[in-house]
Design a protein around this motif. Structure first.
Motif, PDB file in Angstrom:
ATOM      1  N   ALA A 199     -35.636   5.411 -46.144  1.00 36.01           N
ATOM      2  CA  ALA A 199     -35.478   6.864 -46.143  1.00 36.01           C
ATOM      3  C   ALA A 199     -35.290   7.467 -47.526  1.00 36.01           C
ATOM      4  O   ALA A 199     -35.631   8.636 -47.744  1.00 36.01           O
ATOM      5  N   LEU A 200     -34.772   6.697 -48.458  1.00 32.66           N
ATOM      6  CA  LEU A 200     -34.350   7.272 -49.731  1.00 32.66           C
ATOM      7  C   LEU A 200     -35.492   7.968 -50.460  1.00 32.66           C
ATOM      8  O   LEU A 200     -35.313   9.042 -51.036  1.00 32.66           O
ATOM      9  N   TYR A 201     -36.684   7.377 -50.420  1.00 33.58           N
ATOM     10  CA  TYR A 201     -37.823   7.964 -51.131  1.00 33.58           C
ATOM     11  C   TYR A 201     -38.944   8.370 -50.171  1.00 33.58           C
ATOM     12  O   TYR A 201     -40.059   8.642 -50.594  1.00 33.58           O
ATOM     13  N   SER A 202     -38.637   8.430 -48.892  1.00 36.41           N
ATOM     14  CA  SER A 202     -39.659   8.741 -47.895  1.00 36.41           C
ATOM     15  C   SER A 202     -40.158  10.174 -48.025  1.00 36.41           C
ATOM     16  O   SER A 202     -39.402  11.087 -48.375  1.00 36.41           O
ATOM     17  N   THR A 203     -41.442  10.376 -47.715  1.00 32.66           N
ATOM     18  CA  THR A 203     -42.021  11.721 -47.680  1.00 32.66           C
ATOM     19  C   THR A 203     -42.405  12.100 -46.251  1.00 32.66           C
ATOM     20  O   THR A 203     -43.030  13.144 -46.038  1.00 32.66           O
ATOM     21  N   ASN A 204     -42.045  11.258 -45.296  1.00 29.93           N
ATOM     22  CA  ASN A 204     -42.321  11.546 -43.888  1.00 29.93           C
ATOM     23  C   ASN A 204     -41.147  12.350 -43.328  1.00 29.93           C
ATOM     24  O   ASN A 204     -40.057  11.820 -43.130  1.00 29.93           O
ATOM     25  N   VAL A 255     -27.525  12.174 -51.024  1.00 33.36           N
ATOM     26  CA  VAL A 255     -28.920  11.774 -50.846  1.00 33.36           C
ATOM     27  C   VAL A 255     -29.861  12.920 -51.215  1.00 33.36           C
ATOM     28  O   VAL A 255     -30.877  12.705 -51.886  1.00 33.36           O
ATOM     29  N   LYS A 256     -29.525  14.122 -50.787  1.00 32.94           N
ATOM     30  CA  LYS A 256     -30.373  15.279 -51.080  1.00 32.94           C
ATOM     31  C   LYS A 256     -30.499  15.489 -52.591  1.00 32.94           C
ATOM     32  O   LYS A 256     -31.599  15.696 -53.115  1.00 32.94           O
ATOM     33  N   ASN A 257     -29.393  15.410 -53.313  1.00 34.88           N
ATOM     34  CA  ASN A 257     -29.429  15.583 -54.764  1.00 34.88           C
ATOM     35  C   ASN A 257     -30.152  14.430 -55.450  1.00 34.88           C
ATOM     36  O   ASN A 257     -30.860  14.628 -56.445  1.00 34.88           O
ATOM     37  N   PHE A 258     -29.962  13.232 -54.915  1.00 40.68           N
ATOM     38  CA  PHE A 258     -30.627  12.056 -55.486  1.00 40.68           C
ATOM     39  C   PHE A 258     -32.142  12.190 -55.339  1.00 40.68           C
ATOM     40  O   PHE A 258     -32.901  11.897 -56.271  1.00 40.68           O
ATOM     41  N   ARG A 261     -33.475  14.659 -57.747  1.00 40.14           N
ATOM     42  CA  ARG A 261     -33.497  14.027 -59.071  1.00 40.14           C
ATOM     43  C   ARG A 261     -34.813  13.278 -59.300  1.00 40.14           C
ATOM     44  O   ARG A 261     -35.263  13.127 -60.440  1.00 40.14           O
ATOM     45  N   HIS A 262     -35.420  12.852 -58.194  1.00 42.26           N
ATOM     46  CA  HIS A 262     -36.684  12.114 -58.279  1.00 42.26           C
ATOM     47  C   HIS A 262     -37.863  12.952 -57.788  1.00 42.26           C
ATOM     48  O   HIS A 262     -38.917  12.411 -57.437  1.00 42.26           O
ATOM     49  N   GLY A 263     -37.671  14.272 -57.789  1.00 45.97           N
ATOM     50  CA  GLY A 263     -38.767  15.180 -57.468  1.00 45.97           C
ATOM     51  C   GLY A 263     -39.133  15.261 -56.006  1.00 45.97           C
ATOM     52  O   GLY A 263     -40.241  15.690 -55.660  1.00 45.97           O
ATOM     53  N   LEU A 264     -38.213  14.892 -55.117  1.00 46.43           N
ATOM     54  CA  LEU A 264     -38.488  14.887 -53.683  1.00 46.43           C
ATOM     55  C   LEU A 264     -37.661  15.954 -52.974  1.00 46.43           C
ATOM     56  O   LEU A 264     -36.480  16.132 -53.266  1.00 46.43           O
ATOM     57  N   SER A 265     -38.280  16.649 -52.038  1.00 41.61           N
ATOM     58  CA  SER A 265     -37.545  17.633 -51.235  1.00 41.61           C
ATOM     59  C   SER A 265     -36.915  16.931 -50.036  1.00 41.61           C
ATOM     60  O   SER A 265     -37.336  15.850 -49.636  1.00 41.61           O
ATOM     61  N   THR A 266     -35.902  17.564 -49.469  1.00 40.38           N
ATOM     62  CA  THR A 266     -35.184  16.997 -48.326  1.00 40.38           C
ATOM     63  C   THR A 266     -35.083  18.050 -47.233  1.00 40.38           C
ATOM     64  O   THR A 266     -34.624  19.168 -47.498  1.00 40.38           O
ATOM     65  N   PRO A 267     -35.500  17.739 -46.028  1.00 42.97           N
ATOM     66  CA  PRO A 267     -35.432  18.740 -44.952  1.00 42.97           C
ATOM     67  C   PRO A 267     -33.989  19.049 -44.565  1.00 42.97           C
ATOM     68  O   PRO A 267     -33.128  18.171 -44.591  1.00 42.97           O
TER      69      PRO A 267
END
Length: 318
Positions: A199-204, A255-258, A261-267
């Protein structure tokens, strides 16, 4: 599982009514000053451990002030987080011959690291991660696990670890590293291990919503165990044992901030834990924190004892 209302009732029991909070705060600050002076005069080899232990009491005072001050809660939340972080740093940088384990167990370490990440502060990663890896390899971390009891006088081995695993796996992932928990003799809760893997770097988005919802559900489940019977903690492996964290979804925010930090959005997820005041109104901006009188004096002494810690002087300046 307890409802948010049940948890909130327990949460509010912590309030300790004081006629004059300002006097209580002054007495506390004076007490800290005196105790730190005593520590300095002793100048023992384990002075950093002594200061770290003193911070544990300081964190408790900040919690009391937080719950009793309805108008200006945030400064006390700052103090709580800052003293937590500094206490952890002193623990990591103060392993000496007769101390082959940390003062804080792995779950407490995880709480502090995740709190910092939840505040979008990642400065602890660089100084802490090498110390963490070293302690995993040399066995200090496994010796820092909490052992419980079964209520009949029997010792219960450490339960699978959760928050510490989550925080450390997050840091390791940035370096494309993995932690061999089995070889380190540290039992791991598979959910938190899999969370970082899947989940940490997932885009699904659908997968993320599932994992994040379960992350928040777990937070409430551990709290429920505590509310049901606080004596269950050693037997259940309950890890969130600080009242300040009960209604704060710090794991989700970390997790959301992490991910950001890596350019990923979080729902955003529809979860009762994300609707509490601790989720909405209590985000610390450390640039506005007014350091207490004893703070700089303590920092100077720590650096005098261990110059390797000189970076803490600038740690919370912005």
């Amino acid at each position: 599982m307890a409802s948010i209302n049940e948890i909130n009732k327990y949460y509010n029991k912590y309030i300790i009514l004081k006629k004059d909070l300002s006097i209580a705060e002054k007495n506390t600050i004076d007490s800290i000053e005196t105790k730190l002076e005593d520590i300095y005069l002793r100048n023992k080899d384990d002075i950093l451990a002594d200061i770290s232990i003193e911070f544990l009491q300081t964190m408790y005072y900040y919690t009391i002030f937080y719950f009793n001050n309805k108008k200006e809660k945030i400064p006390y939340l700052y103090g709580y987080i800052v003293t937590s972080a500094l206490s952890l740093l002193l623990d990591y940088y103060n392993i000496y011959a007769i101390q082959n384990r940390f003062l804080k167990n792995l779950s407490s370490q995880g709480q502090i690291l995740l709190m910092m990440f939840a505040c979008n502060r990642f400065e602890l990663i660089e100084p802490c991660y090498p110390k963490i890896v070293e302690s995993i390899l040399n066995g200090n971390m496994s010796r820092s696990l909490s052992w419980g009891g079964d209520g009949r006088g029997n010792i219960v081995p450490p339960k699978p670890q959760r928050l510490g695993v989550l925080a450390i796996e997050m840091m390791a992932s940035e370096r494309k590293q993995t932690i061999d928990w089995d070889n380190a003799n540290i039992p791991v809760d598979p959910f938190y291990h899999r969370f970082c893997q899947e989940a940490l770097y997932s885009t699904n988005e659908n997968e993320l919503i599932y994992w994040l919802t379960k992350l928040c559900d777990n937070h409430l489940e551990w709290i429920s165990l505590f509310l049901d019977n606080d004596e269950k903690q050693p037997a259940t492996g309950y890890e969130i044992d600080d009242i300040m964290l009960f209604l704060w979804p710090f794991e989700y925010q970390a997790v959301k901030n992490f991910r950001a930090r890596h350019g990923l959005s979080t729902p955003e997820i529809d979860h009762p834990l994300l609707k509490t005041p601790m989720a909405i109104d209590h985000f610390p901006y450390f640039a506005t924190w007014q350091k207490p009188m004893w703070y700089n004096k303590m920092v100077d002494k720590v650096i005098e004892v261990n110059p390797e810690l000189s970076f803490i002087r600038e740690l919370f300046n912005s």
